[in-house]
Write a protein that holds these residues in place. Structure first.
Motif, mmCIF file in Angstrom:
data_model
loop_
_atom_site.group_PDB
_atom_site.id
_atom_site.type_symbol
_atom_site.label_atom_id
_atom_site.label_comp_id
_atom_site.label_asym_id
_atom_site.label_seq_id
_atom_site.Cartn_x
_atom_site.Cartn_y
_atom_site.Cartn_z
ATOM 1 N N THR A 186 0.836 -1.212 0.000
ATOM 2 C CA THR A 186 0.000 0.000 0.000
ATOM 3 C C THR A 186 0.865 1.255 0.000
ATOM 4 O O THR A 186 0.525 2.252 -0.646
ATOM 5 C CB THR A 186 -0.954 0.002 1.222
ATOM 6 O OG1 THR A 186 -1.626 -1.257 1.288
ATOM 7 C CG2 THR A 186 -1.991 1.109 1.118
ATOM 8 N N ILE A 187 1.993 1.221 0.715
ATOM 9 C CA ILE A 187 2.922 2.366 0.726
ATOM 10 C C ILE A 187 3.475 2.614 -0.675
ATOM 11 O O ILE A 187 3.523 3.756 -1.144
ATOM 12 C CB ILE A 187 4.071 2.137 1.737
ATOM 13 C CG1 ILE A 187 3.545 2.272 3.168
ATOM 14 C CG2 ILE A 187 5.225 3.126 1.508
ATOM 15 C CD1 ILE A 187 4.549 1.884 4.250
ATOM 16 N N ILE A 188 3.874 1.539 -1.371
ATOM 17 C CA ILE A 188 4.430 1.679 -2.732
ATOM 18 C C ILE A 188 3.375 2.268 -3.672
ATOM 19 O O ILE A 188 3.659 3.183 -4.447
ATOM 20 C CB ILE A 188 4.959 0.320 -3.247
ATOM 21 C CG1 ILE A 188 6.219 -0.071 -2.477
ATOM 22 C CG2 ILE A 188 5.259 0.377 -4.755
ATOM 23 C CD1 ILE A 188 6.679 -1.493 -2.673
ATOM 24 N N VAL A 189 2.135 1.752 -3.573
ATOM 25 C CA VAL A 189 1.040 2.274 -4.412
ATOM 26 C C VAL A 189 0.784 3.739 -4.061
ATOM 27 O O VAL A 189 0.642 4.584 -4.942
ATOM 28 C CB VAL A 189 -0.248 1.428 -4.224
ATOM 29 C CG1 VAL A 189 -1.440 2.100 -4.898
ATOM 30 C CG2 VAL A 189 -0.043 0.027 -4.783
ATOM 31 N N ILE B 82 2.083 9.650 4.230
ATOM 32 C CA ILE B 82 1.979 8.199 4.439
ATOM 33 C C ILE B 82 2.395 7.840 5.865
ATOM 34 O O ILE B 82 1.728 7.057 6.551
ATOM 35 C CB ILE B 82 2.833 7.447 3.394
ATOM 36 C CG1 ILE B 82 2.138 7.490 2.023
ATOM 37 C CG2 ILE B 82 3.092 6.002 3.809
ATOM 38 C CD1 ILE B 82 3.011 7.052 0.856
ATOM 39 N N ALA B 83 3.510 8.428 6.346
ATOM 40 C CA ALA B 83 4.008 8.139 7.699
ATOM 41 C C ALA B 83 3.001 8.573 8.762
ATOM 42 O O ALA B 83 2.701 7.821 9.697
ATOM 43 C CB ALA B 83 5.351 8.830 7.917
ATOM 44 N N VAL B 84 2.446 9.781 8.617
ATOM 45 C CA VAL B 84 1.460 10.301 9.577
ATOM 46 C C VAL B 84 0.218 9.407 9.595
ATOM 47 O O VAL B 84 -0.293 9.040 10.663
ATOM 48 C CB VAL B 84 1.074 11.763 9.227
ATOM 49 C CG1 VAL B 84 -0.257 12.146 9.846
ATOM 50 C CG2 VAL B 84 2.144 12.723 9.719
ATOM 51 N N GLY C 208 -3.112 0.652 11.202
ATOM 52 C CA GLY C 208 -2.255 1.447 10.327
ATOM 53 C C GLY C 208 -2.593 1.229 8.875
ATOM 54 O O GLY C 208 -2.714 2.188 8.094
ATOM 55 N N TRP C 209 -2.784 -0.044 8.504
ATOM 56 C CA TRP C 209 -3.106 -0.361 7.095
ATOM 57 C C TRP C 209 -4.483 0.167 6.698
ATOM 58 O O TRP C 209 -4.648 0.717 5.614
ATOM 59 C CB TRP C 209 -3.040 -1.870 6.857
ATOM 60 C CG TRP C 209 -3.446 -2.196 5.452
ATOM 61 C CD1 TRP C 209 -2.712 -2.006 4.310
ATOM 62 C CD2 TRP C 209 -4.709 -2.713 5.018
ATOM 63 N NE1 TRP C 209 -3.432 -2.380 3.203
ATOM 64 C CE2 TRP C 209 -4.669 -2.816 3.604
ATOM 65 C CE3 TRP C 209 -5.867 -3.104 5.690
ATOM 66 C CZ2 TRP C 209 -5.745 -3.304 2.863
ATOM 67 C CZ3 TRP C 209 -6.931 -3.576 4.955
ATOM 68 C CH2 TRP C 209 -6.866 -3.675 3.552
ATOM 69 N N LEU C 210 -5.481 0.010 7.585
ATOM 70 C CA LEU C 210 -6.850 0.463 7.273
ATOM 71 C C LEU C 210 -6.897 1.953 6.948
ATOM 72 O O LEU C 210 -7.489 2.368 5.951
ATOM 73 C CB LEU C 210 -7.791 0.180 8.452
ATOM 74 C CG LEU C 210 -8.436 -1.203 8.527
ATOM 75 C CD1 LEU C 210 -9.109 -1.395 9.876
ATOM 76 C CD2 LEU C 210 -9.447 -1.413 7.404
ATOM 77 N N LEU C 211 -6.243 2.763 7.799
ATOM 78 C CA LEU C 211 -6.272 4.216 7.578
ATOM 79 C C LEU C 211 -5.448 4.597 6.344
ATOM 80 O O LEU C 211 -5.843 5.461 5.565
ATOM 81 C CB LEU C 211 -5.758 4.953 8.812
ATOM 82 C CG LEU C 211 -6.007 6.473 8.830
ATOM 83 C CD1 LEU C 211 -7.480 6.804 8.628
ATOM 84 C CD2 LEU C 211 -5.501 7.102 10.124
ATOM 85 N N LEU C 212 -4.316 3.921 6.162
ATOM 86 C CA LEU C 212 -3.460 4.175 4.992
ATOM 87 C C LEU C 212 -4.197 3.826 3.699
ATOM 88 O O LEU C 212 -4.174 4.578 2.723
ATOM 89 C CB LEU C 212 -2.171 3.356 5.107
ATOM 90 C CG LEU C 212 -1.098 3.577 4.051
ATOM 91 C CD1 LEU C 212 -0.607 5.004 4.045
ATOM 92 C CD2 LEU C 212 0.075 2.630 4.278
ATOM 93 N N PHE C 213 -4.893 2.684 3.708
ATOM 94 C CA PHE C 213 -5.658 2.224 2.547
ATOM 95 C C PHE C 213 -6.801 3.206 2.242
ATOM 96 O O PHE C 213 -7.003 3.608 1.095
ATOM 97 C CB PHE C 213 -6.210 0.825 2.829
ATOM 98 C CG PHE C 213 -7.064 0.259 1.725
ATOM 99 C CD1 PHE C 213 -6.497 -0.168 0.539
ATOM 100 C CD2 PHE C 213 -8.453 0.167 1.875
ATOM 101 C CE1 PHE C 213 -7.284 -0.683 -0.489
ATOM 102 C CE2 PHE C 213 -9.244 -0.340 0.858
ATOM 103 C CZ PHE C 213 -8.659 -0.776 -0.327
#
Length: 336
Positions: free
Chosen positions: A25-28, A66-68, A296-301
């Motif tokens: 997800t970070i790469i995308v 992304i980090a935040v 972390g993944w849910l909010l990033l996604f």
């Protein structure tokens, strides 16, 4: 013993899968957006071979956001896991029971009426949010705790929902009397727009998680006992009120630090712990690390999808999470 080993093995597999999911997800997220970077250019820029424009887009705009987002999602999930443990209620979440709203009102008052020093603004916000959230949590706890009786989880959630509604009304009153130039910021905060997307906000958020995640894991056994019947916890020699207040303070600090830079985001703290429990069981030492990564993944996604779905400004992450979390909350409510 075999059962414990199997759980650890399962936890490790899920942990690795979540890390891979976050990495993908970070790469995308780094490659999408206005001024999109191809995967080839992305890795070249990461290793120092990008143009000035590519460096600016990646290191000054996308990476801090992304980090935040990742750290805030982790903090909200950890806060939700603690609240669900100490209230013995799977519907507890810092957004639903009013803690986020308390932080929001404190931020609104600070932003509208305090003399602002831009250099210290990022570092002051989590502290201001923490004080507002702590006062709200103390009032919710006081109103839902009957003397001589054990804490009633359903009562705490209902009192919290009442506080959330009342504080949302107070926020509207504050906005209606504010300078129109400052209203935009508050409106963005209410929608859950990731506004603190700069490196100082990353450093303002990181210490809270670095200190409070190990503390929560250290308190895992106390959380396991608190999430059972109070008589069981007393029998095991756990100081109920002391541990409950310590852990409530931890949950409040995590939620306040997160929402101070991301805005009013609910449901991450509800969904992530619940999904993690369904996968690896209800013991906190097993499911908390998974819940943190899941949050972390849910909010990033949600943020990655939201900011690329509609041009030019996208859909706030808070709204994207609510679109997923609202139906999930109703499902849990009906199931319980």
């Amino acid at each position: 013993m075999m059962n414990s080993n199997a759980k650890v093995q399962k936890q490790m597999i899920v942990f690795v899968v979540m890390l891979l999911l976050i990495g993908a997800t970070i790469i995308v997220g780094m490659s999408l957006g206005s001024g999109a970077l191809s995967i080839n250019r992305l890795f070249q820029t990461l290793f120092g071979y990008g143009t000035n424009k590519e460096n600016l887009v990646l290191f000054s705009i996308r990476l801090p956001r992304i980090a935040v987002t990742l750290l805030a999602g982790m903090a909200l999930a950890l806060s939700g896991a603690i609240l669900q443990g100490i209230t013995r209620n799977d519907l507890a979440d810092p957004g639903i029971i009013g803690i986020n709203a308390g932080a929001g009102v404190a931020i609104a008052v600070f932003f509208l009426y305090a003399p602002l020093d831009p250099k210290s603004f990022a570092y002051m916000l989590p502290i201001v949010a923490f004080l507002g959230a702590l006062l709200t949590a103390a009032l919710i706890y006081m109103f839902s705790n009957s003397k001589g009786k054990e804490l009633q989880p359903v009562k705490l959630v209902l009192v919290g929902v009442g506080f959330a509604l009342a504080l949302s009304g107070l926020m509207i009153v504050l906005i209606s009397s504010a300078d129109h130039r400052k209203v935009d910021f508050i409106a963005q905060w209410l929608a859950g727009n990731i506004w603190g997307a700069d490196w100082p906000f990353v450093w303002a958020l990181l210490p809270w998680l670095v200190i409070l995640l190990p503390f929560t894991l250290y308190k895992s056994n106390a959380l396991n006992l608190l999430s059972m019947d109070e008589a069981v916890a007393v029998g095991a020699g756990v100081s109920i009120n002391r541990n409950r207040l310590l852990l409530l303070g931890t949950a409040v600090a995590l939620a306040a630090a997160a929402v101070s830079v991301t805005g009013g985001i609910a449901f991450v703290g509800l969904m992530a712990p619940h999904i993690a429990k369904a996968i690896v069981g209800r013991r906190h030492q097993y499911y908390v690390p998974i819940a943190v990564l899941m949050g972390g993944w849910l909010l990033l996604f949600a943020d990655t999808i939201g900011r690329n779905l509609v041009d030019p400004s996208g859909i706030p992450a808070g709204i994207m999470v609510a679109l997923i979390g609202g139906p999930y909350f109703l499902y849990l409510l009906l199931k319980k």
